[in-house]
Design a protein around this motif. Structure first.
Motif: not given
Length: 129
Positions: A87-95
């Motif tokens: 889910e870290l990649m979801d955070l970075l995509a949101s950023a």
């Protein structure tokens, strides 16, 4: 999250969310995370693909391990690193979406370290903290 990325002094004065973002506030660590999102890799793979020194990659992997964002598995004499939290990649995509939406309104602050709050300049149109 006290370790190589966030010292005890920094951790004592910030929330867990701020500690997470502090641990991700390094371009090299972000590049490593982005690479590991494609699958596990050895240090030698990361050094070759990212054009970084082995010591640099190892230092940043240790930081990411301290934050429980990256883990490794040993196979013989080799270690294979992978993300522990996809889910870290979801955070970075949101950023990335936020950065695209805000354009130049988001600026990088050159201040760093525990005393950085004293050195942060207000953005145009904002009152000083």
């Amino acid at each position: 999250m006290v370790g190589r990325c966030v010292t005890a002094d920094i951790a004592a004065g910030i929330t867990p969310a701020a500690a997470l973002f502090h641990s991700l506030a390094d371009e090299t660590r972000l590049r490593i995370v982005q690479r590991l999102a494609r699958g596990e890799a050895r240090v030698v793979d990361l050094t070759a693909e990212l054009g970084l020194a082995q010591s640099t990659v190892s230092k940043h992997l240790a930081c990411l391990r301290d934050c429980d964002l990256v883990a490794y598995r040993a196979e013989g004499r080799q270690s294979f690193y992978s993300l522990t939290r996809p889910e870290l990649m979801d955070l970075l995509a949101s950023a990335e979406q936020l950065l695209a939406a805000t354009g130049r309104a988001v600026t990088l602050c050159p201040a760093s370290g525990p005393a950085s709050d004293d050195r942060i300049e207000p953005l145009a149109g904002e009152a000083a903290p």
